[in-house]
Scaffold this motif. Sequence first.
Motif, PDB file in Angstrom:
ATOM      1  N   GLN A 143       0.816  -1.208   0.000  1.00 43.18           N
ATOM      2  CA  GLN A 143       0.000   0.000   0.000  1.00 43.18           C
ATOM      3  C   GLN A 143       0.850   1.259   0.000  1.00 43.18           C
ATOM      4  O   GLN A 143       0.315   2.353  -0.002  1.00 43.18           O
ATOM      5  N   GLY A 144       2.152   1.088   0.052  1.00 42.36           N
ATOM      6  CA  GLY A 144       3.031   2.249  -0.030  1.00 42.36           C
ATOM      7  C   GLY A 144       3.313   2.901   1.313  1.00 42.36           C
ATOM      8  O   GLY A 144       3.790   4.015   1.376  1.00 42.36           O
ATOM      9  N   TRP A 145       3.073   2.205   2.388  1.00 34.22           N
ATOM     10  CA  TRP A 145       3.390   2.774   3.696  1.00 34.22           C
ATOM     11  C   TRP A 145       4.887   2.644   3.964  1.00 34.22           C
ATOM     12  O   TRP A 145       5.566   1.802   3.383  1.00 34.22           O
ATOM     13  N   LEU A 146       5.361   3.444   4.901  1.00 36.55           N
ATOM     14  CA  LEU A 146       6.742   3.291   5.352  1.00 36.55           C
ATOM     15  C   LEU A 146       6.722   2.316   6.529  1.00 36.55           C
ATOM     16  O   LEU A 146       6.020   2.530   7.505  1.00 36.55           O
ATOM     17  N   VAL A 147       7.518   1.258   6.386  1.00 37.23           N
ATOM     18  CA  VAL A 147       7.474   0.206   7.403  1.00 37.23           C
ATOM     19  C   VAL A 147       8.689   0.314   8.304  1.00 37.23           C
ATOM     20  O   VAL A 147       9.826   0.327   7.834  1.00 37.23           O
ATOM     21  N   LEU A 148       8.447   0.372   9.599  1.00 33.34           N
ATOM     22  CA  LEU A 148       9.522   0.365  10.581  1.00 33.34           C
ATOM     23  C   LEU A 148       9.425  -0.993  11.274  1.00 33.34           C
ATOM     24  O   LEU A 148       8.627  -1.193  12.171  1.00 33.34           O
ATOM     25  N   HIS A 149      10.252  -1.931  10.834  1.00 32.67           N
ATOM     26  CA  HIS A 149      10.075  -3.324  11.281  1.00 32.67           C
ATOM     27  C   HIS A 149      11.194  -3.686  12.243  1.00 32.67           C
ATOM     28  O   HIS A 149      12.374  -3.616  11.894  1.00 32.67           O
TER      29      HIS A 149
END
Lengths: 395, 385
Positions: A143-149
């Motif tokens: 979905q184009g989110w920025l992921v902080l994993h």
Amino acid sequence: MALQRLTFRLRQTVTHVRSLHTSGCTQQQEAVAVESQPEPFSVFRTQENDPGCQTEKHIGQHYTLPSAHINTLFPHGLPWRFKQRVKTFNEACMMVRQPALEVISYLKKTDFSKPALRYLFYGPKGTGKTMSLCHTVHFCYTQGWLVLHVPDAHLWVKNCKELLPSSYNSSRFDQPLQAAEWLRNFRITSEQFLSKIKTKQRYVWTKRESTEEGSPLGQLVDQGISRVKCSSDVVGAVMKELRLQSGQPESNFHLAVAVDGVNALWGRSTIMKQDKSAMDPGELTLVYNLRKLMQNDWIGGAIITALSQTGSLYTPKSVYLPQELLGERGFDYMDPFIPASVSNYSEKEFESCCLYYMDRHWLQHPQSQTEEGKKEIIFLSNRNPRMLERICAFL
Amino acid sequence: MAVSCVRTMGLVLGKSVNCSSSLDAVMSQLSRQVLGRQICVSCALHRKNLAAAGPEKFTVEFIQKQAEEFNIGKRHLANMMGEDPESFTQEDIDRSIAYLFPSGLFDKKARPLMKHPEEIFPKQRAIQWGADRRPFHFLFYTGKQMYYSVMHELYGKMLKIEKYQDHLRAKGLFSQDVKQISLGTSRWFTKEELEALLVETISTHDYNHFIQLMERLLSLPYCATEVEFVLRYRRQLEAPSAKRIVPLLQRDEWGVAFSTSDGCRKTSNCSVVLRECGSGCITINGQNYLHYFPTLQDREQLMFPFQFTGMLGRFDLECTVSGGGRSSQAGALRLATSRALLSFLSEREAENMRQAGLLTPDPRVRERKKPGQEGARRKFTWNKR
């Protein structure tokens, strides 16, 4: 195995159609071939590779993660055994399961002007919490989110080789190695966002080094990776920037914070201070900053977490409920959250998993493909995904 | 003369009878004498005797005296237990001794016992010749008189059968299909048993010859006439299936059939309730079996009865287990589930299970550590000096 026979029969019709030689109507034949192509593997595999478009009718079916996505999104996120499986089968197939679908449906309906909601995957050992988390993270990525994993918060509270007193706050402690590694992985996952996001504040690292206001986030991250000594503070700065900027009208990204083993943040740690006294996780910079991120006081994203008993310290083997694993402090901190319970495979999911293994020729033993063998496997594994995988590994 | 290795209860009983009120003066004198005799013998004397004389010889009078003492002691014991002295059997004696002298010793042979002297003292041959030093038995000078007398009798029986056959042939009544000899489920005596019966050592060659001749006797048509002679040298085997106890098949309030049984292995004990639900869910001590037995081996042990009879996934198990380690608990559960399954199976399947070894309790227990050794078998490291 009626289902297996069905797929074989359909596969035969496809080859039959393809082998017909015609001069004029080759295109027609191709059209027919393409039409009947999706059918053969529809029982345990689905062609719907976009997590956003998967619905309840895909539950139990495996979908393929594109390898490009895996390299960018999951440099450190996937469980080790799953990575081995991907290497063996040359494809990354994940099963669509109900808890992940539920959380994804909630994520689709997030209101980005409200504070971030917290989702928590919990369940007994080996039921697929980490995999559900990875599934949700994949959705956020598509979905184009920025992921902080954060793949495993337990890694930050144990086996620390280097511990420095923090330069920013003297009562806290830094972990340069873990922070630098995380920053490296973060750089890979958020490649496209690093140049777009600008810092809103000036950060001074030493007398000679500082990051000016308005510099891209990539510069901040590079600073942390090259100057390992201040990497923990860089992590804190990155988290703060993202937290402040997500949901603002001028920044056009949504933040997804994914943490596995979140119970490590409020548990106990095995790291000892210089005077051999026990360290509270809150005294570690990384943990402190992550806890601030867990607070639902920022907008424009979501927080997805999963509990883990396997890596946790000083917890008995049998606990899996949020209250027991998070402890009082953690539970009060995380409250309110949306729980998603992950349990053992249902019959349909179990069948689907077995069919997948048979399709990949993973089950070599002749007995394992019969009905009797299936029953034995069910008995021995109790339909627990991890047990099933371990048993099938040597069949 | 003094019996050092075997504790005949007659002696100790005599001593205890001393303390009780009902007392015969003669009896007490006799027992005191007997006791006195035992105490007088010193250890040094024993050592010398055992080295030189070989196995002890008991005279016929000694055995008879022991038998008298045993009978008197039996009556005293019956009096003590408040039962009728006339109808006091050997089982009653064993029960009373176990009650009066409870022993925690592991070896059954080391526990106190009171039996007739015939059973305790090994059978020995009486003097084989008379006062004029002529032997009684006509085959004495063969050296193996009992063996050869049995063979002689056997051959005599064969000749008798052949004579009977000739007699019938003369009358014209000889027929091949006659009633076969009925031996039941029995087997020939082993060499050791035959030696015990004849009170004489037999070589393997002689034993084989004896068996050969017996088989030849049985192959003759009219051997049914000598059945009691043959049965004297055969041991009856108990049919194992006659002893099987099948647990009850009960029904609970929802009409679901269930059965309960116990099992044990080493020091673990367990009890299992097997329900016919069709879900295949197993609970052990309240926990899921996947959590209680993380090891695959234990779960395989649990699966074995169901897999063998083909009843996987049909039953629900609710178990409680305690004691021992994980492997012995798994073994105990396996035994208990096999026993509980018996009530759902037919006779043939139950026999299959028995032959597979699912119904046999494993007798292996931890062997005790012996003094002078490091463990049960391991000796201390041998040092030359």
